[in-house]
Each structure stands twice: as C-alpha cells, then as structure tokens.
Design an enzyme around this catalytic site. Structure first.
Site, PDB file in Angstrom:
ATOM      1  N   ASP A 181      46.227  59.890  46.175  1.00 34.32           N
ATOM      2  CA  ASP A 181      45.982  59.069  47.385  1.00 34.32           C
ATOM      3  C   ASP A 181      47.064  57.867  47.099  1.00 34.32           C
ATOM      4  OD1 ASP A 181      44.605  57.135  45.868  1.00 34.32           O
ATOM      5  OD2 ASP A 181      42.658  57.851  46.538  1.00 34.32           O
TER       6      ASP A 181
ATOM      7  N   ASP B 271      45.397  59.508  37.629  1.00 34.97           N
ATOM      8  CA  ASP B 271      44.482  58.923  38.382  1.00 34.97           C
ATOM      9  C   ASP B 271      43.682  57.712  37.294  1.00 34.97           C
ATOM     10  OD1 ASP B 271      42.889  58.070  40.615  1.00 34.97           O
ATOM     11  OD2 ASP B 271      42.002  60.043  40.758  1.00 34.97           O
TER      12      ASP B 271
ATOM     13  N   ASP C 204      10.989  52.801  23.719  1.00 39.28           N
ATOM     14  CA  ASP C 204      10.729  53.322  25.122  1.00 39.28           C
ATOM     15  C   ASP C 204      11.948  52.957  25.880  1.00 39.28           C
ATOM     16  OD1 ASP C 204      11.530  50.341  24.515  1.00 39.28           O
ATOM     17  OD2 ASP C 204       9.798  49.448  25.765  1.00 39.28           O
TER      18      ASP C 204
ATOM     19  N   LYS D 137      44.044  61.292  50.660  1.00 39.02           N
ATOM     20  CA  LYS D 137      42.773  61.813  50.365  1.00 39.02           C
ATOM     21  C   LYS D 137      41.857  60.869  51.486  1.00 39.02           C
ATOM     22  CE  LYS D 137      40.085  60.136  46.832  1.00 39.02           C
ATOM     23  NZ  LYS D 137      39.601  59.870  45.282  1.00 39.02           N
TER      24      LYS D 137
HETATM   25  C1  R5P Z   1      38.807  56.728  43.763  1.00 43.04           C
HETATM   26  O1  R5P Z   1      39.525  56.678  44.700  1.00 43.04           O
HETATM   27  C2  R5P Z   1      39.398  57.111  42.228  1.00 43.04           C
HETATM   28  O2  R5P Z   1      40.421  56.713  41.772  1.00 43.04           O
HETATM   29  C3  R5P Z   1      39.373  58.559  41.708  1.00 43.04           C
HETATM   30  O3  R5P Z   1      39.959  59.354  42.474  1.00 43.04           O
HETATM   31  C4  R5P Z   1      37.743  59.105  42.057  1.00 43.04           C
HETATM   32  O4  R5P Z   1      36.868  58.336  41.308  1.00 43.04           O
HETATM   33  C5  R5P Z   1      37.727  60.562  41.297  1.00 43.04           C
HETATM   34  O5  R5P Z   1      36.254  60.864  41.473  1.00 43.04           O
HETATM   35  P1  R5P Z   1      36.110  62.360  41.338  1.00 43.04           P
HETATM   36  O6  R5P Z   1      36.511  62.953  40.087  1.00 43.04           O
HETATM   37  O7  R5P Z   1      34.556  62.564  41.686  1.00 43.04           O
HETATM   38  O8  R5P Z   1      36.627  63.015  42.575  1.00 43.04           O
END
Ligand code: R5P
Length: 290
Positions: A166, A216, A34, A189
């Site tokens: 960003d 990132d 399950d 961003k």
């Molecule tokens: C958000 O601010 C994170 O640092 C990543 O930039 C974000 O989670 C990336 O998401 P995605 O790949 O969907 O654009």
C-alpha cells in the site's frame, strides 16, 4: 555500557553485546505456575548505562511486563540510564482512536515503560513513526529494509522490482530500490475497520517477466502479502519473493503465502522465526553507539 538480553531476544541481545565488546548481564528468568514472570539480575549495573534488548512479539502482554520488570530491576540496582531496544514494538498500530470508544494502546505502553524507569527507546520499522513523538522519553525507529534488500542482492536477486502492498509502505520499497537498483511501486490496500477484511486494487505496474520482492513491515496473518503476490502473478511477474521486518506469521500465514507461488519469505530476528535469516545485531549495535 552493559547489555541485558531479555528472554524474548536472548540471542540477539548477546550478539549485540559481542559486536559492541561489552558485557551481557545474565538474567535469571522464570515463569511461575500461574503464569506470572520473575526476573533477577545476576550481574551488577551500578552506575552503568544499560540497554535492555527485548522484543514484544506474541505473547505481547507477557513480554511487555517482562521488559518493565527488567527495567525496574536495573533502575533499582543503580543503573544510571536505561535504553530499551524493542525490535518489534507491540501495540504500535493502535496509535489513535479509529472507532469511538477505543483506547490508544501505544500511549499506554509508553507510559508503562516510563513508570518502570525507561529513559529512551530504540525500535525497528515501527508502523507509524509519528507515534514515537508522543512518547514521554526520546524514542526512535531505525530501518532494517536496507539489510533485507542486501540479503537478496547477496543472493544474486539484483535489479528486482520492489513492491509495497500500500502507499503507506511505499517508502519501504523506495528504500529497497536504492540497494537493488530496479524499479519500485505500490498497490492500494483497504481494510474494513470492523471485520479486518482487506481488499486490494490491481494497479497497472510494469512487472511483466520481472523478479518482484514484496516489502512490508509486518506479516501477521499473511493476508496482505498473499493478496499482493497473487496480483503480481496476474500481472505476469516472474519470480516473487517476500521480505518483511517483523515476521509474526500467525497461524498458517507462511503456508498461505507460499501457496500463491512465493519463492521465499525472508524476515529479521526482530521476531525469531523459521524465516528470520537477517540479523538486526549490526544495525542495533551501530545505533547504540551513536
Ligand atoms: C499494516 O498496514 C501492516 O503494514 C501490514 O501490512 C499488516 O499488519 C499485515 O497484516 P496481515 O499479514 O494480517 O495482512
């Protein structure tokens, strides 16, 4: 100390145990028809300091429950102290009420782990470090950015421009710059809180003819990175690479990023994937001996 490698990070947990020269406790793990999880410790943890290594990338809910079950089993069988090593900490991005009526998901996760017997937590590049201050036990984050930058340096991609999508991620690019020795900067961003749609402002950055590595913390749908890479192309950058700590790579994220001309995507084994070329084991084992 003993390490319990959870089912979501079995290889990473075993590597950490090997680097530390300590026992990796075997775990019997199964999923009932399950969908419920079952765990049983085969080794003994009586009077031991224990570190459970379990990431909580998708399926997040299942992996969080597994982590809580392992912690409960360890506590119940006499572990003296339990540290959870959670390379990718699920729900960390919902750290406040953005829109009226929302839950603070990260607080719920912290309280659930506390209730299961967890004494402390180590994670990697959590989205907002300040969320950890609200945990009901000591919780810290360590950065894998130097390891990712080192990967590129070893590859001969030196003096590259480190870019963050960003300003919240600018410190990642600054950290990478220390290893790479090139320049660094960020884009701007914006995310629509209702639709999730992102837009990015093209800033004047001196990347003409230069190799750029976009750093990132997370790649989820790939939208952020694809947009940033496209802007780099428009600004005349040379080769564009991508480095991220948590390569969730949902759906066709990888394809989406490669389609805009990115040479290579490099991630860590925080989320085991095709791009997980950098192991977190040295970083985590170092942290466990502090
Ligand atoms: C958000 O601010 C994170 O640092 C990543 O930039 C974000 O989670 C990336 O998401 P995605 O790949 O969907 O654009």
């Amino acid at each position: 100390m003993k390490i319990i490698p959870g089912p979501a990070s079995k290889q990473l947990g075993e590597e950490v145990a090997e680097l530390l020269g300590v026992e990796a406790v075997t775990l019997v793990f199964k999923t009932y028809p399950d969908g419920e999880s079952y765990v049983r410790l085969e080794g003994t943890v009586q009077n031991e300091e224990v570190a459970i290594v379990q990431t909580t990338s998708p399926p997040q809910d299942t992996r969080l429950i597994q982590l809580a079950l392992i912690a409960d089993a360890a506590k119940r069988h006499g572990a003296e102290r339990i540290t959870v090593v959670v390379p990718y900490l699920a729900y960390a991005r919902q750290d406040k009420v953005f829109l009226q009526g929302e839950a603070i998901s990260t607080g719920v996760v912290a309280r659930m782990l506390r209730a299961a017997g967890v004494d402390s937590l180590i994670t990697v590049n959590v989205h907002q470090e300040k969320v950890l201050a609200k945990f009901p036990f000591p919780a810290k984050t360590v950065s894998a950015i130097p390891l990712l930058a080192e990967y590129f340096k070893q590859k001969g991609v030196d003096k590259a421009f480190a870019l963050a999508p960003d300003d919240g991620a600018l410190w990642l690019a600054e950290e990478a710059k220390k290893v790479l020795g090139g320049g660094c900067g960020c884009l701007e961003k914006h995310r629509d809180l209702h639709t999730g749609q992102i837009t990015m402002e093209k800033k004047t950055l001196d990347v003409g003819g230069k190799t750029v590595i976009i750093f990132d913390d997370v790649i989820s749908t790939g939208g952020t990175i694809a947009l940033a890479a496209k802007i780099m192309r428009e600004l005349g950058a040379g080769k564009v690479y991508v480095a991220c700590v948590h390569p969730l790579l949902i759906g066709d994220a990888e394809k989406r990023i490669l389609e805009v001309g990115v040479e290579e995507i490099v991630g860590t084994d925080s989320v085991p994937s095709r791009v997980s070329k950098v192991s977190l084991a040295p970083l985590l084992s170092r942290e466990l001996t502090r």
